[in-house]
Design a protein around this motif. Structure first.
Motif, PDB file in Angstrom:
ATOM      1  N   MET A   1       0.825  -1.213   0.000  1.00  0.00           N
ATOM      2  CA  MET A   1       0.000   0.000   0.000  1.00  0.00           C
ATOM      3  C   MET A   1       0.858   1.262   0.000  1.00  0.00           C
ATOM      4  N   SER A   2       1.942   1.234   0.754  1.00  0.00           N
ATOM      5  CA  SER A   2       2.773   2.442   0.841  1.00  0.00           C
ATOM      6  C   SER A   2       3.468   2.756  -0.477  1.00  0.00           C
ATOM      7  N   SER A   3       3.651   1.756  -1.324  1.00  0.00           N
ATOM      8  CA  SER A   3       4.323   1.997  -2.603  1.00  0.00           C
ATOM      9  C   SER A   3       3.491   2.886  -3.522  1.00  0.00           C
ATOM     10  N   PHE A   4       2.205   2.991  -3.249  1.00  0.00           N
ATOM     11  CA  PHE A   4       1.329   3.829  -4.073  1.00  0.00           C
ATOM     12  C   PHE A   4       1.002   5.159  -3.413  1.00  0.00           C
ATOM     13  N   CYS A   5       1.631   5.448  -2.280  1.00  0.00           N
ATOM     14  CA  CYS A   5       1.362   6.699  -1.574  1.00  0.00           C
ATOM     15  C   CYS A   5       1.922   7.895  -2.347  1.00  0.00           C
ATOM     16  N   THR A   6       1.197   8.994  -2.278  1.00  0.00           N
ATOM     17  CA  THR A   6       1.631  10.219  -2.954  1.00  0.00           C
ATOM     18  C   THR A   6       1.715  11.400  -1.977  1.00  0.00           C
ATOM     19  N   SER A   7       1.517  11.140  -0.674  1.00  0.00           N
ATOM     20  CA  SER A   7       1.586  12.213   0.308  1.00  0.00           C
ATOM     21  C   SER A   7       2.125  11.665   1.632  1.00  0.00           C
ATOM     22  N   VAL A   8       2.597  12.570   2.467  1.00  0.00           N
ATOM     23  CA  VAL A   8       3.142  12.177   3.764  1.00  0.00           C
ATOM     24  C   VAL A   8       2.083  11.553   4.679  1.00  0.00           C
ATOM     25  N   PRO A   9       0.856  12.134   4.778  1.00  0.00           N
ATOM     26  CA  PRO A   9      -0.168  11.493   5.628  1.00  0.00           C
ATOM     27  C   PRO A   9      -0.457  10.050   5.220  1.00  0.00           C
ATOM     28  N   GLN A  10      -0.427   9.769   3.927  1.00  0.00           N
ATOM     29  CA  GLN A  10      -0.656   8.400   3.466  1.00  0.00           C
ATOM     30  C   GLN A  10       0.472   7.476   3.920  1.00  0.00           C
ATOM     31  N   LEU A  11       1.717   7.979   3.883  1.00  0.00           N
ATOM     32  CA  LEU A  11       2.852   7.184   4.354  1.00  0.00           C
ATOM     33  C   LEU A  11       2.756   6.924   5.856  1.00  0.00           C
ATOM     34  N   ILE A  12       2.332   7.930   6.601  1.00  0.00           N
ATOM     35  CA  ILE A  12       2.183   7.773   8.045  1.00  0.00           C
ATOM     36  C   ILE A  12       1.143   6.691   8.356  1.00  0.00           C
ATOM     37  N   ALA A  13       0.042   6.701   7.586  1.00  0.00           N
ATOM     38  CA  ALA A  13      -1.029   5.728   7.815  1.00  0.00           C
ATOM     39  C   ALA A  13      -0.595   4.309   7.463  1.00  0.00           C
ATOM     40  N   THR A  14       0.137   4.148   6.345  1.00  0.00           N
ATOM     41  CA  THR A  14       0.514   2.807   5.886  1.00  0.00           C
ATOM     42  C   THR A  14       1.790   2.298   6.565  1.00  0.00           C
ATOM     43  N   GLN A  15       2.892   3.019   6.351  1.00  0.00           N
ATOM     44  CA  GLN A  15       4.169   2.590   6.936  1.00  0.00           C
ATOM     45  C   GLN A  15       4.208   2.793   8.443  1.00  0.00           C
TER      46      GLN A  15
END
Length: 312
Positions: free
Chosen positions: A1-15
């Motif tokens: 999921m994190s490989s498709f992140c395009t923003s920092v909040p998305q990275l925080i949620a996944t990774q």
């Protein structure tokens, strides 16, 4: 999921959240059951488990295929290896429904000795990650090396930490816990303040990376020694029952230090203190960061003195 992140909040949620939660669920049984399977070589067993090769693979993948492909490859590696092995992860003592009736032994957390160890643990953690985070940038901006040679600093720290964990795991099975802490503290302080602080070329910086990885990276391998000491103080039955919670508290303490080190590092390098006003690394603009890492490394061994003087 994190490989498709395009923003920092998305990275925080996944990774940060999802990966952290799932990793904790799979990680905890593996480490906690070690306490049941190993006695005389407990420290060595933990040291081997905590030594990691994957960070080295990550460095190579990130350089060659980028973040997206790296996270996808790592997801495949983690699942392919851990999923089959999970069927063999089990306690040595069979599970009993009666165990549910036994309250968790948390009394150790308020003892003077453990508070002293935990304080050293948190202090060490606030400085531990700072060199790894900034070494590549330091090498590029201060010494003018290429991105690859700069990234090699972090690789050397990780390789040395892997070796240090195994060695300290072996050592921690024998002398006192405070002696192991003192060995790590003196090694960290000497390597940071004397080698990195006075480094003027890449070769010296690489020497620092090796020594820092050995002495700073080995810190978690000291934890089994704390667990054994608590078990000895409280008696075999209660002591062993408390060991999982001892490990949990120490991991939590290190986590607090790691979180604090992030914003703290911004303060330490803001305005490039001492830049051009001191020798070696101290005059690079990273002077406060180097000094702080060295001092916290030294303070992590301060538990030796109260124990030696039998004050706790």
């Amino acid at each position: 999921m994190s490989s498709f992140c395009t923003s920092v909040p998305q990275l925080i949620a996944t990774q940060g959240v999802i990966f952290g939660f799932g990793g904790c669920i799979s990680y905890c049984p593996c480490t906690l059951y070690i306490d049941e399977w190993f006695v005389r070589r407990k420290g060595l067993a933990y040291g081997i488990v905590w030594s990691a090769v994957l960070p080295l693979v990550l460095e190579v993948l990130l350089q060659n295929v980028g973040f997206q492909k790296t996270t996808q490859i790592c997801a495949g590696i983690l699942f392919a290896i851990s999923a089959p092995l999970s069927f063999w992860v089990k306690p040595r003592v069979p599970y009993s429904a009666n165990m549910q009736k036994k309250p968790l032994n948390m009394g150790f957390a308020t003892t003077k000795v453990f508070i002293l160890y935990q304080l050293a643990n948190v202090i060490e953690a606030t400085g531990y990650f700072l060199p790894t985070i900034y070494l590549p940038t330091y090498a590029r901006t201060t010494l003018g090396v290429s991105n690859f040679l700069g990234a090699l600093t972090a690789i050397l720290v990780n390789v040395s930490a892997t070796v240090g964990l195994v060695l300290m795991g072996y050592v921690s099975d024998k002398p006192r816990v405070t002696t192991c802490m003192l060995i790590s503290a003196v090694g960290v302080a000497t390597s940071v303040l004397a080698i990195w602080g006075l480094a003027t070329n890449l070769a010296t910086l690489y020497v620092f990376c090796i020594f820092y990885g050995l002495f700073a990276g080995c810190w978690p391998a000291i934890w089994p020694g704390i667990m054994k000491e608590r078990a000895k103080r409280e008696g075999d039955g209660r002591g062993r029952a408390a060991n999982p919670m001892v490990l949990t508290h120490l991991c939590f303490g290190k986590g607090i230090g790691n979180v604090v080190s992030g914003p703290l590092s911004d303060v330490l390098i803001k305005g490039r203190p001492w830049q051009g006003k001191a020798v070696g690394g101290y005059g690079s603009g990273f002077g406060w960061l180097i000094a702080y890492t060295g001092v916290t490394g030294l303070l992590s061994g301060a538990a030796f003195l109260p124990k030696y003087l039998k004050l706790v």
